[in-house]
Design a protein around this motif. Structure first.
Motif, mmCIF file in Angstrom:
data_model
loop_
_atom_site.group_PDB
_atom_site.id
_atom_site.type_symbol
_atom_site.label_atom_id
_atom_site.label_comp_id
_atom_site.label_asym_id
_atom_site.label_seq_id
_atom_site.Cartn_x
_atom_site.Cartn_y
_atom_site.Cartn_z
ATOM 1 N N GLU A 162 65.902 49.424 51.491
ATOM 2 C CA GLU A 162 64.918 50.507 51.571
ATOM 3 C C GLU A 162 64.247 50.777 50.225
ATOM 4 O O GLU A 162 63.016 50.866 50.134
ATOM 5 N N VAL A 163 65.028 50.880 49.159
ATOM 6 C CA VAL A 163 64.454 51.235 47.853
ATOM 7 C C VAL A 163 63.662 50.082 47.242
ATOM 8 O O VAL A 163 62.502 50.273 46.845
ATOM 9 N N PRO A 164 64.202 48.860 47.134
ATOM 10 C CA PRO A 164 63.385 47.793 46.543
ATOM 11 C C PRO A 164 62.119 47.476 47.332
ATOM 12 O O PRO A 164 61.072 47.193 46.736
ATOM 13 N N LEU A 165 62.177 47.545 48.648
ATOM 14 C CA LEU A 165 60.966 47.292 49.436
ATOM 15 C C LEU A 165 59.962 48.434 49.260
ATOM 16 O O LEU A 165 58.746 48.196 49.229
ATOM 17 N N SER A 166 60.440 49.656 49.130
ATOM 18 C CA SER A 166 59.543 50.779 48.866
ATOM 19 C C SER A 166 58.826 50.579 47.532
ATOM 20 O O SER A 166 57.630 50.857 47.402
ATOM 21 N N ALA A 167 59.561 50.078 46.541
ATOM 22 C CA ALA A 167 58.941 49.793 45.241
ATOM 23 C C ALA A 167 57.890 48.697 45.366
ATOM 24 O O ALA A 167 56.795 48.796 44.801
ATOM 25 N N ALA A 168 58.215 47.649 46.119
ATOM 26 C CA ALA A 168 57.255 46.551 46.307
ATOM 27 C C ALA A 168 55.983 47.034 46.992
ATOM 28 O O ALA A 168 54.868 46.614 46.644
ATOM 29 N N LEU A 169 56.126 47.921 47.952
ATOM 30 C CA LEU A 169 54.972 48.413 48.707
ATOM 31 C C LEU A 169 54.080 49.326 47.874
ATOM 32 O O LEU A 169 52.891 49.469 48.165
ATOM 33 N N THR A 170 54.632 49.949 46.838
ATOM 34 C CA THR A 170 53.877 50.947 46.066
ATOM 35 C C THR A 170 53.653 50.563 44.616
ATOM 36 O O THR A 170 53.134 51.371 43.848
ATOM 37 N N MET A 171 53.999 49.349 44.222
ATOM 38 C CA MET A 171 53.923 48.979 42.803
ATOM 39 C C MET A 171 52.505 49.042 42.255
ATOM 40 O O MET A 171 52.295 49.266 41.062
ATOM 41 N N ASN A 172 51.502 48.845 43.109
ATOM 42 C CA ASN A 172 50.106 48.849 42.657
ATOM 43 C C ASN A 172 49.346 50.084 43.112
ATOM 44 O O ASN A 172 48.111 50.071 43.175
ATOM 45 N N LEU A 173 50.071 51.155 43.390
ATOM 46 C CA LEU A 173 49.441 52.365 43.903
ATOM 47 C C LEU A 173 48.320 52.856 42.984
ATOM 48 O O LEU A 173 47.316 53.400 43.452
ATOM 49 N N GLY A 174 48.465 52.627 41.700
ATOM 50 C CA GLY A 174 47.486 53.120 40.728
ATOM 51 C C GLY A 174 46.258 52.264 40.561
ATOM 52 O O GLY A 174 45.388 52.606 39.736
ATOM 53 N N MET A 175 46.144 51.153 41.300
ATOM 54 C CA MET A 175 44.930 50.329 41.148
ATOM 55 C C MET A 175 44.530 49.639 42.449
ATOM 56 O O MET A 175 43.947 48.550 42.435
ATOM 57 N N LEU A 176 44.808 50.244 43.575
ATOM 58 C CA LEU A 176 44.485 49.623 44.855
ATOM 59 C C LEU A 176 42.987 49.350 44.996
ATOM 60 O O LEU A 176 42.574 48.252 45.392
ATOM 61 N N GLN A 177 42.168 50.328 44.681
ATOM 62 C CA GLN A 177 40.721 50.146 44.827
ATOM 63 C C GLN A 177 40.199 49.089 43.870
ATOM 64 O O GLN A 177 39.319 48.293 44.228
ATOM 65 N N LEU A 178 40.745 49.054 42.649
ATOM 66 C CA LEU A 178 40.327 48.023 41.697
ATOM 67 C C LEU A 178 40.700 46.634 42.213
ATOM 68 O O LEU A 178 39.902 45.693 42.125
ATOM 69 N N GLN A 179 41.898 46.490 42.748
ATOM 70 C CA GLN A 179 42.310 45.196 43.312
ATOM 71 C C GLN A 179 41.303 44.708 44.348
ATOM 72 O O GLN A 179 40.925 43.530 44.354
ATOM 73 N N ASP A 180 40.875 45.618 45.216
ATOM 74 C CA ASP A 180 39.950 45.220 46.278
ATOM 75 C C ASP A 180 38.577 44.863 45.718
ATOM 76 O O ASP A 180 37.928 43.924 46.193
ATOM 77 N N ARG A 181 38.128 45.567 44.693
ATOM 78 C CA ARG A 181 36.830 45.232 44.073
ATOM 79 C C ARG A 181 36.891 43.880 43.380
ATOM 80 O O ARG A 181 35.932 43.097 43.435
ATOM 81 N N LEU A 182 38.013 43.596 42.741
ATOM 82 C CA LEU A 182 38.124 42.351 41.974
ATOM 83 C C LEU A 182 38.112 41.115 42.868
ATOM 84 O O LEU A 182 37.774 40.023 42.406
ATOM 85 N N THR A 183 38.479 41.260 44.141
ATOM 86 C CA THR A 183 38.433 40.096 45.031
ATOM 87 C C THR A 183 36.996 39.617 45.241
ATOM 88 O O THR A 183 36.780 38.468 45.617
ATOM 89 N N HIS A 184 36.013 40.496 45.007
ATOM 90 C CA HIS A 184 34.599 40.144 45.198
ATOM 91 C C HIS A 184 33.848 39.998 43.873
ATOM 92 O O HIS A 184 32.664 39.696 43.881
ATOM 93 N N GLN A 185 34.515 40.189 42.766
ATOM 94 C CA GLN A 185 33.857 40.157 41.446
ATOM 95 C C GLN A 185 33.894 38.742 40.878
ATOM 96 O O GLN A 185 34.964 38.199 40.615
ATOM 97 N N ALA A 186 32.734 38.162 40.682
ATOM 98 C CA ALA A 186 32.657 36.785 40.194
ATOM 99 C C ALA A 186 32.834 36.692 38.684
ATOM 100 O O ALA A 186 33.329 35.689 38.167
ATOM 101 N N GLY A 187 32.415 37.706 37.961
ATOM 102 C CA GLY A 187 32.453 37.666 36.501
ATOM 103 C C GLY A 187 33.819 38.010 35.941
ATOM 104 O O GLY A 187 34.753 38.351 36.676
ATOM 105 N N PRO A 188 33.962 37.942 34.613
ATOM 106 C CA PRO A 188 35.239 38.251 33.965
ATOM 107 C C PRO A 188 35.555 39.745 34.039
ATOM 108 O O PRO A 188 34.687 40.570 34.340
ATOM 109 N N LEU A 189 36.795 40.073 33.739
ATOM 110 C CA LEU A 189 37.206 41.475 33.723
ATOM 111 C C LEU A 189 36.451 42.246 32.649
ATOM 112 O O LEU A 189 36.214 41.745 31.540
#
Length: 370
Positions: A162-189
């Protein structure tokens, strides 16, 4: 939502078993998410005496699912679980985040245990995550991969994850929207994006604390999951072993997500790259052992020139059980045919891009029949 007292469906709530539906208060607020483990009869009785409620529509949906063929039922459970995960992650400030994530984690572990090959197919083939944002699909892949290693190689029980999977599911909570934008971004960070990526483990942990999470291991895993190895700073401890494992699984699962700069790697290429870059790392070796070259969900070309979907593991890493869906002429087969790729004439020649398979994949049918 049509709320009825939990006592009306008490027969469906059993001790030492996961909840088949969510339990709510009189206003519909979430008390325990579906999938949470009812540890014993005492906990069951306490729930019944509390005066809790359930959504009757959810209860009926579960009953209808129980009448379906096994493969279709499990596939529906996965899809429902992913929908719940998406809703939960998209509203991290909503009440009940911790309860919801813990319930999803427990249910995910149980689903992985019930059919590990289906879990691997969900990781490897884009069909089964196409309706999810990349950030949510990636979190689910990481959690399912952790569960596969823990259940199959460590001998863990689902309730302990329960605890390690909860951590895996929420490890990127602070950048979810950025992750989704970067999948469509052709240029560098951009500098601000790079900074957000570097800071997101601490930001994610802070968001979890704000949501009421106090579990030390959960918070530490999230906070440390980008730290690859032991600290080189004098007097500072290195990351927890659980955080290191999460880091390595994160790297591996990132290979399956396509981005504007590159397509998703095929499973054989992903495991080769992991092995070449981390050949002496026991976590990398465990991943290579678990997934092999052609895990379930991989589309392969056979020596017969058929295109087939790997559905089950075989007796060797390079010889899975596959289902031929397209004949040597490129025509869809009316009836899927099982191929044991350890047999001459049906060996795997190569993994191929899933888009080459013109035939529709009848997932529920395949996991029921084979």
């Amino acid at each position: 939502m049509k709320l009825v007292p939990l006592g009306q469906v008490a027969a469906q709530v059993k001790g030492a078993a996961p909840l088949p539906f969510s339990v709510r208060d009189a206003q519909g607020g979430l008390l325990l998410a579906r999938g949470n483990l009812i540890t014993d009869d005492a906990m069951r009785q306490a729930l019944l005496e509390r005066g809790a409620f359930v959504d009757l529509d959810e209860v009926h949906a579960g009953q209808r699912d129980n009448e379906l063929p096994l493969g279709e039922r499990r596939l529906n459970q996965w899809r429902g679980l992913m929908t719940r995960l998406n809703v939960t992650l998209q509203a991290p400030a909503a009440k009940g985040l911790e309860t919801s994530i813990r319930g999803i984690a427990i249910e995910l572990a149980a689903l992985v245990q019930s059919d590990p090959d289906m879990a691997q197919a969900l990781l490897a083939h884009p069909d089964l995550s196409a309706e999810l944002p990349y950030s949510v699909a990636h979190s689910a892949r990481v959690a399912a991969t952790w569960a596969l290693l823990a259940l199959r190689q460590d001998g863990a029980e689902p309730a302990t994850l329960e605890v390690p999977l909860s951590a895996a599911l929420t490890m990127n909570l602070g950048m979810l929207q950025l992750q989704d934008r970067l999948t469509h971004q052709a240029g560098p960070l951009k500098p601000a994006q790079r900074d957000q990526i570097q800071q997101h483990p601490k930001h994610s942990a802070a968001m979890l604390r704000s949501a009421g999470v106090t579990e030390p291991l959960w918070l530490a895993m999230v906070e440390q999951h980008h730290e690859a190895g032991a600290s080189t700073e004098a007097g500072k401890a290195g990351p927890l072993p659980e955080a290191r494992r999460l880091h390595m699984i994160d790297i591996y699962c990132a290979c399956f997500g396509s981005r504007a700069q590159r397509p998703a790697l095929l499973p054989d290429a992903a495991v080769r790259r992991l092995y070449l870059r981390h050949a002496k790392d026991p976590i990398a070796l465990a991943l290579a052992k678990e997934f092999g070259l052609y895990p379930p969900g991989t589309v392969v070309r056979l020596a017969s020139l058929e295109l087939a979907l790997v559905l089950r593991r075989g007796t060797a890493m390079n010889a899975p059980i596959a289902i031929a869906l397209q004949n040597a002429s490129g025509e869809a087969r009316l009836t899927p045919v099982r191929r044991d790729t350890s047999q001459p004439g049906h060996t795997v020649v190569a993994a191929v891009n899933p888009s080459l398979l013109r035939a529709r994949i009848p997932w529920a049918q395949l996991f029921t029949l084979f």
